[in-house]
Scaffold this motif. Structure first.
Motif, short mmCIF file in Angstrom:
data_model
loop_
_atom_site.label_atom_id
_atom_site.label_comp_id
_atom_site.label_asym_id
_atom_site.label_seq_id
_atom_site.Cartn_x
_atom_site.Cartn_y
_atom_site.Cartn_z
N ILE A 184 78.96 61.89 -17.12
CA ILE A 184 79.44 60.66 -17.76
C ILE A 184 78.44 59.55 -17.45
O ILE A 184 78.09 59.31 -16.29
N HIS A 195 76.65 56.36 -16.38
CA HIS A 195 76.98 55.30 -15.43
C HIS A 195 78.19 55.60 -14.57
O HIS A 195 78.90 54.70 -14.14
N LEU A 251 78.20 53.58 -11.24
CA LEU A 251 78.64 52.18 -11.36
C LEU A 251 80.13 52.09 -11.61
O LEU A 251 80.82 51.24 -11.06
N ILE A 252 80.64 52.98 -12.46
CA ILE A 252 82.08 52.96 -12.75
C ILE A 252 82.86 53.18 -11.46
O ILE A 252 83.84 52.49 -11.17
N LEU A 304 82.09 49.91 -9.14
CA LEU A 304 82.34 48.55 -9.59
C LEU A 304 83.58 48.38 -10.47
O LEU A 304 83.66 47.46 -11.28
N SER A 305 84.53 49.29 -10.31
CA SER A 305 85.79 49.10 -11.03
C SER A 305 86.94 49.52 -10.13
O SER A 305 86.75 50.26 -9.17
N GLU A 362 89.53 51.24 -11.31
CA GLU A 362 89.98 52.55 -11.76
C GLU A 362 89.20 53.67 -11.08
O GLU A 362 89.74 54.71 -10.75
N ILE A 414 86.50 56.77 -10.82
CA ILE A 414 86.27 57.93 -11.68
C ILE A 414 86.26 59.14 -10.77
O ILE A 414 86.01 59.04 -9.58
#
Lengths: 288, 288, 288, 288, 288, 288
Positions: free
Chosen positions: F268, F270, F273-274, F277-278, F280, F282
């Motif tokens: 997937i 990025h 970063l997901i 920096l979120s 949620e 992953i």
């Protein structure tokens, strides 16, 4: 020719593991007046020290200067008074001791180190308030300005090491009240300084082979004594006379955390390098 | 009581702008044997120096020691030979000079500084290879081990200042070949060191009021001389005798970039503080 | 003339041991609005602080500003509501408090320090997230934006000290959720900051002599109280009124490791220097 | 969901080259009272600044505070006197200006930065002796405590940047004699500070789009003006009114070595980030 | 026994002035595949380097690896295409070159250094963006991924030296656009790196004695060539074949400020130490 | 247009709290050969890493390279021998492994990082003596040069981080006797390095979604597993096959003090970063 150079280089390379072992470690060397016999030997000792300093070993050189002191006392026609066999150090004598140690022996060693490319800085126990002492006492006997160490402030030694200098230390201390100066046994200064600096090694350069079972037989040298052997060796008079206080200085250093202590023969050229950079070593090693 | 303390505090506060002016600047002070007349005066000089050091001024103390040298030469019954009125310094004399300066005067000053809470480190021109010299020559005349400075390596002085110590420097230098030791005029050492260190001030502590138009009249003191006045003052014999070389040292420092030079009277208690921390100053100031 | 300067210099030198004692130590001084009575006194306080800073003592200045706040509230014709004798600080009042303390009193102190050659930096409890507070509560009573300290982050103070500045701190804090601003008692800020900074001394500059057995008799001043005396002195009403919270601040500092705390009279010129640089001291010292 | 996050991440990554370009560079941002219109916009500006600081860009925030000053002057019912259309700043007004700027606007910005996780430190031109000014004069006209900058000492700003803080600077300066305080135009402070700090960019956040050929037509925005165009644009009255002094501040910065200057619209959310982290930029850029 | 050790120590001490001369200086050594003939010789080279590093000389080791590359190409049955006698490096070949140099030869040297107690870090011209290159061109001839150096960024080498590591560098560079990798002649990398690092010496370790007037007569070795002799020696074919580009690398280094360059015989044990730590040296020295 | 940019900027600002959380913290990312599927994905991973590095997060990249190794073994027509399903790594195979990992995969990653403006330095477990290993044994079975980690010396990694580089680490180690090289599982290297570096996060980039209850149903992804759930999940065969050793690596890191470990899908774009920096995130997070 090249073959010879190649062999020489090989000898250098053999020193590698020893240099690595002592890299960035502190070693205190006591260099006594009796071991300063010839200019040639003195030169060899100095070159050993500069080399060790250059390969990253922190050398601290502590010196005495008995013969020079005696010589100067004679020149000023100062007669010595003895108390129980120990020279009584009156104020006038102490002045001479201080001058000879701090002004002559110390600065001459500094000059010698400079002359072979080292960077030395001479200091006494007064400089930076390094060594603090009180008058030694033994019951009601008085030895004058002979002191024993009360405390050592090693900061000044570390400061000059950090700046890249080889500290050369005279065995003269200030009184704890700041107004008097005391003569201290140089072996003792070396031993206490080794402890205060967290040195890994204390080397006493002397004018004997080391501890010998039979002083008349060089092959009877004891190359290694452990602390537990010492009482027995003293009882058997193997350790006696001038060797006794030296052994005590070694024990004091070992108890203070110094890993290894050595009594080696300063009359053998490069005895310091031999001790540090070979497996065989030289002289007598005393360990816990 | 409180009123008195309040007045005292006010005096302290008056020193504020002077302290700020010299903060983190280097000042070289030559403290000569003739100005070391009484223990009381010596103590006052030392306390001045420690105070200045504590308020963030980098003091470098250079000393000579004529009277102590003479005294020691007498004790060893060394007779002096004179060449054109200058004492010829043979090897034996040089040994005494070195011992007295580096071993006695230097370490006693270090001890005094320590005793009032300062942190001093004594050194000679040999330590760290600081002062390099050659034998002085004047036509075919020979003065023995009297040297003139060839170069100064001020790194060791800056290194110990950086570590927070007050350097106390003996006016003895090593020969440029590293094997000899020379006696150097202490005023000259102070002057050259001031230049090498980028000092803003050179203070020569002496046993006279300063430069006086009429030596018998204290009110004739010249409080400020500019360099351009000096030739005339020499011609008029206002500057003569022992004052001549001192003025030359000042000129040398001024030419080397030192801002202000001072000849002040060490016999006046706290003359250093008076010079540095008041508008009036004391003695004679020489500037460009 | 020279004699007079020499005496002045001697006074300076007498300060030497005190300066040495506090060298590189941190001292927190609370300078309250009531002690800022005249420009002359303010100037004396400021010069004391700059001098102490220059001689290597880390001074942290905490200030309140009651009279200036009252004055400003009057100018905007804000009437005060009182809850149990304490002024209720509504949002509008808090705005005025913040402006007066951080914008006027703080910056004026900074300016004064600059004007005598010091280097100050003004800050509040908001800067660098230094002081975090919550609304003070007393049962179901509400005092508005009056806060109590939850935590102190002294890093910003140490950062600016390290860079050579004198921190001047307003007693205003941010709410722990970051959105509100609270007024904090300045004595409390000084006390907590002294603890957080590991200060060796806390000095509360007030408009009284100190703790007195009989307020009408200045000779009844208690120059030293130990913590164990306090309960008794409170019971005997020797400590009462506005002195009570000050004593509590001192106790809090002592419990947090501050060595000595002092309540001294800011109306006496140079009272800070007198306290720090003499044996007699001034005011009342409270120790464990 | 993941797709959306992935797109978001892609946007972040697009900022990479811009972040690299400004890494470890200094950018001065003037944030004026007129651009502080809503809490939402203020919050966006603050978050932009904290983000830029976190990615290694040294942001210096300069602020004014016209509306708050006017508001406070109204509250204390201070009437304004005008000289040639400029408000005369008497001592009383200057007091209010100082309090509002240093005590209210400055500390509120500091608080806001803290509340989103930044580390700010508020300061005025008085702190650390940063900005030195004299009274502005125009012939024999007097504007009171309105100053012009004589010199900037940027050390304090660099010191706090080095320690990791975002400096927030009020446009108030000290008189060169240290006793007065002057109000300075905030754009001017930002421009001079950008020069003194060697900033690469000056950004003036305003409440207009930028320089527009036709103020009534947003599409007439000039996105890039070079210094040589300015005289013509002034003559054509494209640059006039309040824009004139802003353009002068930009020119001053460019002449002082700042690479690029920008007049951008603070009413657009995240206009700072848009300017710095996109090719398109926003507002009007003025370069040499 | 002791006598023998004493002699050995004397040899060590003889190295002192050479060690002092190179202390804290940088020396770049190119160690080619042809000089890596036996494990014994490799071991001797490695120990020389570790020893030199330990005595405070900054050694940078640049390596090629021709034989290993040829060996690997054979294993993957890659046939070589030649252009004017030079092997054409297609993408597939370049992949092998990179793998063998950076993955095998480099890491094996690092391992060897570690195994005798050194601390090495292997890197290529790609790491830290150290070496930037473009495709070499010769008229319309194409040699594939053979590059010439456009720029060197020596920061990464200095960074790891400062941290105490011996940098081992593979002669592979990145394309200036960042997407391609080029094979660079290792002698050239050594020469350019010596210039970029401000090295005082460049040593090319080869499998010949040096420059010889008569290749069949070892006694015809030229121990010193000055740059001005070279054109003549080339014309007389004394310098020819593989020696030509090596001499050019030396000239390039000399022109870039490197003091001395050497072509020495890696087949002689400890030839590096012999070169550095004796007066006689070894091989051919080329100077300006 | 501006609206769009404003929205983009808003996305950046939303990353602020995450960036702050990880500021100056160390995160170890294992980037496996199976997750390096397309150039586009590789580019996205690299840009994520450079961005994170730029915003002050210390990224350590550990890589394997299974597919490239297999590819190279095929090219040299090396047939694999299997022991209990594990490939036996003979000396020849180990040579290929070392070359491919250290010479190809590692340097290509370094090049990629450089090409987007990052500063990377490639290293193996041999460099700086970082990873020390012994031959893995399982009863009397032999797998050749497959090693297990005995000790990690993270100093070299911290040294290059401190100098501002992104360390890229090949999973190859030196034998504890210094003469052999071992292949180590890259997940294991990442896990042990995370512990040795005191990392707060370990991220394993793989080619699966994470841990799924039903591999055929993407919605069955477990986004959070706590260590206590694992035994049950293994028994229920939810965790099995290649996921088992990955989970063990995570557990090992958690036991060593790493706060959070993640198995995320490198396919997937990025995904790093997901994750960072979120809210949620992953993939699957495993915590204590």
């Amino acid at each position: 020719m090249v073959k010879e150079l190649s062999l020489k280089a090989d000898l250098l390379v053999q020193a590698l593991p020893y240099i690595q072992k002592f890299n960035n470690k502190t070693i205190v060397i006591k260099y006594g007046g009796n071991a300063m016999t010839t200019d040639l030997l003195k030169d060899a000792v100095i070159r050993d020290i500069v080399l060790l300093s250059l390969v990253g070993i922190n050398i601290v050189l502590v010196h005495g200067g008995g013969p020079e002191i005696t010589d100067m006392l004679n020149r000023v026609q100062k007669e010595s008074v003895f108390v129980d066999g120990l020279r009584y150090t009156d104020k006038e004598t102490m002045d001479i001791v201080q001058m000879v140690l701090c002004g002559k022996v110390n600065k001459n060693l500094v000059s010698l180190i400079n002359s072979v490319g080292g960077k030395a800085i001479g200091m006494s126990g007064m400089d930076g308030g390094m060594i603090n002492a009180v008058k030694i006492r033994n019951g009601d006997k008085e030895y004058g300005y002979v002191g024993e160490i009360v405390s050592i402030e090693p900061k000044i030694v570390n400061d000059v090491i950090e700046k890249g200098y080889i500290p050369v230390v005279s065995s003269v201390a200030q009184g704890i009240d700041g107004s008097e100066v005391y003569n201290i046994n140089a072996d003792t200064v070396a031993s206490e300084l080794a402890v205060a600096l967290g040195a890994i090694k204390l080397i006493l350069l002397t004018d004997v082979k080391g501890v010998m079972l039979d002083p008349s037989d060089e092959d009877s040298l004891l190359s290694h004594i452990s602390a537990s052997d010492i009482a027995d060796l003293i009882e058997r008079k193997v350790i006696n006379g001038g060797m006794l206080p030296k052994i005590e200085c070694c024990l004091n250093a070992l108890n203070g955390g110094v890993e290894r202590t050595h009594i080696i023969d300063g009359r053998i050229e490069h005895s310091i390098l031999i001790e540090l950079l070979s497996d065989e070593g030289i002289g007598t090693m005393i360990t816990i």
